[in-house]
Design an enzyme around this catalytic site. Structure first.
Site, PDB file in Angstrom:
ATOM      1  N   GLY A 158     -44.552-126.783 -29.380  1.00 34.01           N
ATOM      2  CA  GLY A 158     -44.564-125.316 -30.225  1.00 34.01           C
ATOM      3  C   GLY A 158     -43.791-125.429 -31.360  1.00 34.01           C
ATOM      4  CG  ASP A 159     -39.925-124.458 -33.114  1.00 33.35           C
ATOM      5  OD1 ASP A 159     -40.563-123.991 -33.937  1.00 33.35           O
ATOM      6  OD2 ASP A 159     -38.595-124.541 -32.964  1.00 33.35           O
TER       7      ASP A 159
END
Lengths: 159, 159
Positions: free
Chosen positions: A15-16
């Protein structure tokens, strides 16, 4: 570490996070460049605690505040990045190809401490392919920079 | 679903997702507003596949392309969001407080289908506290908007 913790970190990475290879100019290196690898996670500084939590679980790398309001957790170096990626690999979904490609490139580089110029240049080409996957902007040093240096140093003689 | 899949999704939510409560103006509602909840995940469109993957695992909500180059996977509604948050809750780290607060608010709202005006206003205040956690910009309808409407409709009589 519990497998759900590893799966959580894999999800957070997808996600990040990002896996980055970079070419760093180093005048003390025979070929003028060093290949660096970094596994990085980012959050705004108000969420720095989650980066500390990742660090406490992975026990490698360092968390720092940047001067743009973000915090960053960096794991640098072939051995630390390989160890972490090998643990996360079974759970990664989105960045699976990137993880596999990174592990193969780290393997190649660490298996050959004294590469021939053409071999080194081949790694630089792979670094560049990897950067394309990341959509990295502001790449300052490219395959072409390394090739120019190697040529100017007389390393690239015709076969 | 495997617990490592749930842990992965919890990590992805912490890295890249958000839980949002919103006040939507609805002229056909007694109090002029509807409270909506959305669980959302974002990626650039080239990574849409990971959102599809989340959807295939959670089997609720929908993935759509926005017109700014991003894709978004939204799960809307109290029951669907509650189901998903209850599954992810044991594995969430960063957004743990938000998940717990969302579950309590959903519980309150769904347990009381015909709230008194002051009760509804209290929910709106909690929606606003929740939005502060999210650092939501561009909030168009606030606690104050609802209070003004309720007052104009004569719902808020002095005790």
């Amino acid at each position: 570490m519990r497998d759900t913790t590893l799966a959580y970190i894999a999800g957070f990475l997808d996600g990040d996070g990002s896996i980055m290879f970079q070419l760093k100019p180093r005048s003390d290196y025979a070929y003028g460049f060093q290949i660096k690898v970094t596994l990085a996670f980012y959050q705004k500084q108000s969420n720095r605690s989650i980066l500390e939590w990742l660090y406490e679980n992975l026990k490698v790398g360092a968390v720092r505040d940047r001067n743009d309001g973000m915090s960053e957790y960096d794991i640098e170096g072939f051995a630390p990045v390989r160890n972490v990626l090998e643990m996360l690999e079974p759970y990664v979904v989105l960045k699976r190809d990137q993880v596999d490609m990174a592990l193969r490139l780290i393997e190649e580089i660490t298996n050959q401490p004294e590469p021939a110029p053409n071999e080194f240049l081949e790694w630089c080409a792979k670094v560049e392919i990897f950067q394309t996957l990341n959509y990295t902007k502001n790449r300052r040093h490219t395959y072409e920079s390394v090739r120019a240096i190697l040529k100017s140093k007389g390393y690239l003689v015709p076969p």
